[in-house]
Design a protein around this motif. Sequence first.
Motif, PDB file in Angstrom:
ATOM      1  N   GLY A 137       0.813  -1.210   0.000  1.00  0.00           N
ATOM      2  CA  GLY A 137       0.000   0.000   0.000  1.00  0.00           C
ATOM      3  C   GLY A 137       0.847   1.261   0.000  1.00  0.00           C
ATOM      4  O   GLY A 137       0.506   2.249  -0.656  1.00  0.00           O
ATOM      5  N   ILE A 138       1.946   1.237   0.735  1.00  0.00           N
ATOM      6  CA  ILE A 138       2.849   2.397   0.755  1.00  0.00           C
ATOM      7  C   ILE A 138       3.446   2.608  -0.631  1.00  0.00           C
ATOM      8  O   ILE A 138       3.493   3.735  -1.126  1.00  0.00           O
ATOM      9  N   ALA A 139       3.886   1.539  -1.270  1.00  0.00           N
ATOM     10  CA  ALA A 139       4.447   1.643  -2.616  1.00  0.00           C
ATOM     11  C   ALA A 139       3.404   2.167  -3.598  1.00  0.00           C
ATOM     12  O   ALA A 139       3.737   2.894  -4.527  1.00  0.00           O
ATOM     13  N   GLY A 172       9.208  -6.708  -5.485  1.00  0.00           N
ATOM     14  CA  GLY A 172       9.709  -5.368  -5.773  1.00  0.00           C
ATOM     15  C   GLY A 172       8.852  -4.287  -5.127  1.00  0.00           C
ATOM     16  O   GLY A 172       9.370  -3.318  -4.565  1.00  0.00           O
ATOM     17  N   GLN A 173       7.526  -4.449  -5.233  1.00  0.00           N
ATOM     18  CA  GLN A 173       6.610  -3.492  -4.614  1.00  0.00           C
ATOM     19  C   GLN A 173       6.777  -3.497  -3.095  1.00  0.00           C
ATOM     20  O   GLN A 173       6.732  -2.458  -2.450  1.00  0.00           O
ATOM     21  N   TYR A 174       6.951  -4.683  -2.541  1.00  0.00           N
ATOM     22  CA  TYR A 174       7.110  -4.829  -1.093  1.00  0.00           C
ATOM     23  C   TYR A 174       8.375  -4.105  -0.624  1.00  0.00           C
ATOM     24  O   TYR A 174       8.351  -3.354   0.347  1.00  0.00           O
ATOM     25  N   ILE A 175       9.469  -4.322  -1.334  1.00  0.00           N
ATOM     26  CA  ILE A 175      10.735  -3.674  -0.981  1.00  0.00           C
ATOM     27  C   ILE A 175      10.643  -2.167  -1.181  1.00  0.00           C
ATOM     28  O   ILE A 175      11.156  -1.395  -0.361  1.00  0.00           O
ATOM     29  N   SER A 178      11.188   0.567   1.729  1.00  0.00           N
ATOM     30  CA  SER A 178      12.195   1.610   1.517  1.00  0.00           C
ATOM     31  C   SER A 178      11.606   3.003   1.707  1.00  0.00           C
ATOM     32  O   SER A 178      12.218   3.865   2.345  1.00  0.00           O
ATOM     33  N   ILE A 179      10.428   3.221   1.159  1.00  0.00           N
ATOM     34  CA  ILE A 179       9.764   4.515   1.323  1.00  0.00           C
ATOM     35  C   ILE A 179       9.457   4.769   2.790  1.00  0.00           C
ATOM     36  O   ILE A 179       9.683   5.868   3.309  1.00  0.00           O
ATOM     37  N   PHE A 200      12.636   5.580   4.596  1.00  0.00           N
ATOM     38  CA  PHE A 200      13.120   6.893   4.155  1.00  0.00           C
ATOM     39  C   PHE A 200      12.390   8.000   4.904  1.00  0.00           C
ATOM     40  O   PHE A 200      13.007   8.969   5.352  1.00  0.00           O
ATOM     41  N   ILE A 201      11.085   7.858   5.047  1.00  0.00           N
ATOM     42  CA  ILE A 201      10.303   8.858   5.779  1.00  0.00           C
ATOM     43  C   ILE A 201      10.713   8.876   7.254  1.00  0.00           C
ATOM     44  O   ILE A 201      10.858   9.947   7.849  1.00  0.00           O
ATOM     45  N   ALA A 202      10.918   7.706   7.848  1.00  0.00           N
ATOM     46  CA  ALA A 202      11.312   7.641   9.263  1.00  0.00           C
ATOM     47  C   ALA A 202      12.681   8.285   9.485  1.00  0.00           C
ATOM     48  O   ALA A 202      12.866   9.070  10.423  1.00  0.00           O
ATOM     49  N   PHE A 203      13.652   7.982   8.621  1.00  0.00           N
ATOM     50  CA  PHE A 203      14.984   8.582   8.764  1.00  0.00           C
ATOM     51  C   PHE A 203      14.942  10.075   8.477  1.00  0.00           C
ATOM     52  O   PHE A 203      15.662  10.854   9.105  1.00  0.00           O
ATOM     53  N   SER A 204      14.096  10.493   7.546  1.00  0.00           N
ATOM     54  CA  SER A 204      13.948  11.926   7.262  1.00  0.00           C
ATOM     55  C   SER A 204      13.358  12.659   8.462  1.00  0.00           C
ATOM     56  O   SER A 204      13.811  13.753   8.805  1.00  0.00           O
ATOM     57  N   ALA A 205      12.364  12.050   9.097  1.00  0.00           N
ATOM     58  CA  ALA A 205      11.769  12.667  10.290  1.00  0.00           C
ATOM     59  C   ALA A 205      12.806  12.785  11.401  1.00  0.00           C
ATOM     60  O   ALA A 205      12.889  13.822  12.083  1.00  0.00           O
TER      61      ALA A 205
END
Length: 158
Positions: free
Chosen positions: A45-47, A61-64, A68-69, A72-77
């Motif tokens: 769903g996130i992908a 691929g969609q799962y990964i 990853s997204i 990425f959001i968690a590390f950005s926060a």
Amino acid sequence: MSTLPISLQAQRTTLALPILVGGGVAGLLDMTSAYITFGRFMPIGIAGGIVGAAGRHVSVGQYILGLSIHYFIAFSAAAVYCVASKKLEFLREHFIVCGLFYGIAVFLVMQLVVLPLSAYHAMGPYQYRGMVEGLLAHMVLIGLPISICLRMLSPLNR
């Protein structure tokens, strides 16, 4: 000879550990909560927020991509909070209250900016229960771990 360049480089790298640990912990806790709430296909769903209707097809691929997204959001926060704490010292001093409020800010950015700009164009109407659960989850599972990791791991506090 001056040691100024070394100290400036040391200052730049001091936040790497709190960002990595805080983002990792927040991402793990939030993903665990999402798995419990929405099921094991939550990364798909996130992908789908990026790939659109193609996100309905389950693939590795969609799962990964979704994982990853999410991270990425968690590390950005975590990076935003940690970098802001260099100028705003109260973020380190009052880390519990600031972490809880930062979780609210992350939730609002996700709901009011990220989701409307995604391929889902999610803009409500929102259910009260979902809003309360989302706010509490972001406060406790994202904002608080990031602020605690900064407090515990940042050399700026020593």
